[in-house]
Design a protein around this motif. Structure first.
Motif, PDB file in Angstrom:
ATOM      1  N   TRP A 252       0.809  -1.218   0.000  1.00 20.64           N
ATOM      2  CA  TRP A 252       0.000   0.000   0.000  1.00 20.64           C
ATOM      3  C   TRP A 252       0.843   1.269   0.000  1.00 20.64           C
ATOM      4  N   TYR A 253       1.913   1.258   0.803  1.00 23.47           N
ATOM      5  CA  TYR A 253       2.678   2.492   1.011  1.00 23.47           C
ATOM      6  C   TYR A 253       4.131   2.384   0.538  1.00 23.47           C
ATOM      7  N   GLY A 254       4.521   1.240  -0.015  1.00 21.56           N
ATOM      8  CA  GLY A 254       5.899   1.051  -0.427  1.00 21.56           C
ATOM      9  C   GLY A 254       6.060   0.892  -1.917  1.00 21.56           C
ATOM     10  N   GLN A 255       6.976   0.006  -2.309  1.00 17.98           N
ATOM     11  CA  GLN A 255       7.364  -0.127  -3.710  1.00 17.98           C
ATOM     12  C   GLN A 255       7.056  -1.513  -4.284  1.00 17.98           C
TER      13      GLN A 255
ATOM     14  N   GLY B  69      -2.301  12.745   7.444  1.00 12.72           N
ATOM     15  CA  GLY B  69      -1.555  13.705   6.649  1.00 12.72           C
ATOM     16  C   GLY B  69      -0.218  13.191   6.159  1.00 12.72           C
ATOM     17  N   GLN B  70       0.315  12.137   6.778  1.00 16.18           N
ATOM     18  CA  GLN B  70       1.586  11.564   6.345  1.00 16.18           C
ATOM     19  C   GLN B  70       1.380  10.530   5.248  1.00 16.18           C
ATOM     20  N   ARG B  71       0.514   9.575   5.499  1.00 16.07           N
ATOM     21  CA  ARG B  71       0.320   8.488   4.542  1.00 16.07           C
ATOM     22  C   ARG B  71      -0.678   8.841   3.443  1.00 16.07           C
ATOM     23  N   GLN B  72      -1.653   9.674   3.780  1.00 14.64           N
ATOM     24  CA  GLN B  72      -2.722  10.049   2.864  1.00 14.64           C
ATOM     25  C   GLN B  72      -3.366   8.806   2.248  1.00 14.64           C
ATOM     26  N   TRP B  73      -3.278   8.640   0.910  1.00 16.90           N
ATOM     27  CA  TRP B  73      -4.013   7.558   0.244  1.00 16.90           C
ATOM     28  C   TRP B  73      -3.113   6.404  -0.182  1.00 16.90           C
ATOM     29  N   GLY B  74      -1.856   6.410   0.259  1.00 15.90           N
ATOM     30  CA  GLY B  74      -0.955   5.344  -0.149  1.00 15.90           C
ATOM     31  C   GLY B  74      -0.803   5.324  -1.661  1.00 15.90           C
ATOM     32  N   ASN B  75      -0.983   4.143  -2.256  1.00 16.24           N
ATOM     33  CA  ASN B  75      -0.851   4.036  -3.717  1.00 16.24           C
ATOM     34  C   ASN B  75      -2.110   4.453  -4.461  1.00 16.24           C
ATOM     35  N   GLY B  76      -3.159   4.835  -3.720  1.00 19.80           N
ATOM     36  CA  GLY B  76      -4.359   5.368  -4.355  1.00 19.80           C
ATOM     37  C   GLY B  76      -5.394   4.350  -4.789  1.00 19.80           C
ATOM     38  N   TRP B  77      -5.150   3.070  -4.516  1.00 17.95           N
ATOM     39  CA  TRP B  77      -6.081   2.024  -4.930  1.00 17.95           C
ATOM     40  C   TRP B  77      -6.946   1.586  -3.741  1.00 17.95           C
ATOM     41  N   CYS B  78      -8.093   1.004  -4.083  1.00 16.64           N
ATOM     42  CA  CYS B  78      -8.969   0.423  -3.059  1.00 16.64           C
ATOM     43  C   CYS B  78      -8.457  -0.962  -2.672  1.00 16.64           C
ATOM     44  N   LEU B  79      -8.983  -1.462  -1.551  1.00 13.33           N
ATOM     45  CA  LEU B  79      -8.610  -2.781  -1.044  1.00 13.33           C
ATOM     46  C   LEU B  79      -8.851  -3.879  -2.091  1.00 13.33           C
ATOM     47  N   PRO B  80      -8.013  -4.912  -2.102  1.00 15.58           N
ATOM     48  CA  PRO B  80      -6.828  -5.135  -1.280  1.00 15.58           C
ATOM     49  C   PRO B  80      -5.528  -4.613  -1.897  1.00 15.58           C
ATOM     50  N   ALA B  81      -5.582  -4.104  -3.153  1.00 20.73           N
ATOM     51  CA  ALA B  81      -4.365  -3.607  -3.800  1.00 20.73           C
ATOM     52  C   ALA B  81      -3.860  -2.329  -3.143  1.00 20.73           C
TER      53      ALA B  81
END
Length: 310
Positions: A13-16, A157-169
C-alpha cells in the motif's frame, strides 16, 4: 504469520511492491463492485434517528487519528449544552470487552457509550438507556444503513491515500472522490494537530514532562495504525527514539514491553489501556489531545443549529 502478512500489505500500500499491487487489482475490481452494491442496498434501508448523528470516519484501512477527534467533539458538544453519547463497533474487542478506542474514550470523557457492530441498534440503546440528545458514531463512515446529520472524514496527513487504490491492492475503503460528499475533512498533521506534553507512569499516577527526556534514548512500542506518527512526535520533543512497531490493535504481552536495558519505554495512551496490568518500571504512556484549526468548532456547531435534538 499474521504480523508478517500485515507488514507485507503495508509495503504494497505504502511502499514499492508494484508487482504485488497489480496482481491484486482483479480482487480490487471485485471489491469495488461488491462495495458499490452494498452501499446502494444499505442506503435504501437507511434509518433516520430523532437526534443528530455525527459520523467520524476515514477512507483508509487502519488508524488515522479518529479517537482524539471523537474525544474533542464530546467536550465541544458538552460545552455547547448538548448531552452526547458515542456508538462504536469496538474493533477486535474481546467478548466481554469494549475494544481499544471505546475504552479510551470512556476513560477520558465518561461519556455514555454503546458498542455494537449494528450501529442503528447501538443508537437506539443509547437513546433509551441514557437520554442522549446527540450521537457521535466512531468509525461509521461506511455504515450506510445508519442515518447521519454530519460526516467528518479524518485523513492521515503523512500516509494520505498510499498508492491510491482500493482494497486489497491499496488501503482505500472507498475511492477518494467520496470526500466530495463529506461535510468536513480533517487532516491529521495540518488542520488537526496532536498535542502531548506530559508522560504518565504505566504503574501509577506519577507524571513527568515529556521534555524531561529530551536528548535521551528511549524505546517506543506501538500497536497503532501509523507508528511513525508517534515516533515523529517524540523526536519533535528532542527524544532519541528506537521504534518497536506492532500491528494496529495488537494484544501486548508484558515481555514485549521489557528490554535488556534501563531505558524508558514509551507507549501510546491507546495501547496503555491494555497494558496497565503489567507492572513494568520505567514504562510511560503519552496522553494526547486534538487541536483543531481555528473556526472548526464554530463551523460544526453552526451546521447543527436548527437540527432537532430531542
Amino acid at each position: 504469520m499474521k504480523r508478517q502478512f500485515e507488514q507485507w500489505l503495508l509495503e504494497v500500500w505504502y511502499g514499492q511492491r508494484w508487482l504485488a499491487k497489480y496482481l491484486l487489482l482483479p480482487l480490487t475490481a471485485l471489491y469495488c463492485l461488491l462495495n458499490a452494491l452494498n452501499r446502494w442496498q444499505q442506503q435504501r434501508q437507511q434509518i433516520q434517528h430523532p437526534v443528530p448523528v455525527i459520523v467520524v470516519g476515514n477512507l483508509t484501512a487502519g488508524g488515522t487519528g479518529k479517537t482524539p477527534l471523537v474525544i474533542w467533539l464530546v467536550e465541544l458538544l458538552r460545552q455547547a449544552g448538548y448531552q452526547p453519547g458515542v456508538v462504536s463497533r469496538g474493533y477486535q474487542r474481546q467478548a466481554a470487552g469494549l475494544g481499544d478506542e471505546p475504552l479510551l474514550i470512556m476513560q477520558r470523557t465518561s461519556v455514555p457509550l454503546v458498542v455494537d457492530h449494528e450501529r442503528n441498534r447501538a443508537i437506539s440503546t443509547l437513546l433509551q438507556q441514557h437520554g442522549c440528545n446527540i450521537v457521535i458514531a466512531d468509525d461509521g463512515l461506511q455504515h450506510y444503513r445508519m442515518g447521519r446529520t454530519l460526516e467528518i472524514c479524518v485523513v492521515d496527513g503523512q500516509r494520505q491515500w498510499g498508492n491510491g487504490w482500493c482494497l486489497p491492492a491499496g488501503p482505500l475503503r472507498e475511492p477518494v472522490t467520496r470526500l466530495q460528499s463529506c461535510d468536513f475533512v480533517v487532516v491529521n498533521g495540518t488542520t488537526m494537530q496532536m498535542r502531548g506534553e506530559t508522560l504518565v507512569a504505566l504503574t501509577g499516577n506519577i507524571t513527568q514532562p515529556l521534555s524531561a527526556l529530551a536528548g535521551q534514548q528511549v524505546h517506543a512500542v506501538t500497536g497503532i495504525g501509523n507508528p511513525q506518527r508517534f515516533k515523529l512526535m517524540l523526536e519533535a520533543a528532542g527524544l532519541l527514539v528506537t521504534l518497536h512497531p506492532y500491528p494496529d490493535h495488537h494484544a501486548f504481552t508484558g515481555e514485549e514491553l521489557q528490554f535488556d536495558d534501563d531505558l524508558p519505554v514509551l507507549i501510546t495512551e491507546k495501547d496503555a489501556v491494555k497494558c496497565r496490568e503489567y507492572a513494568i518500571p520505567n514504562a510511560w504512556y503519552l496522553p494526547v489531545e486534538a487541536v483543531l484549526a481555528d473556526g472548526f468548532a464554530q463551523a460544526v456547531l453552526s451546521r447543527l443549529q436548527g437540527v432537532p435534538h430531542g
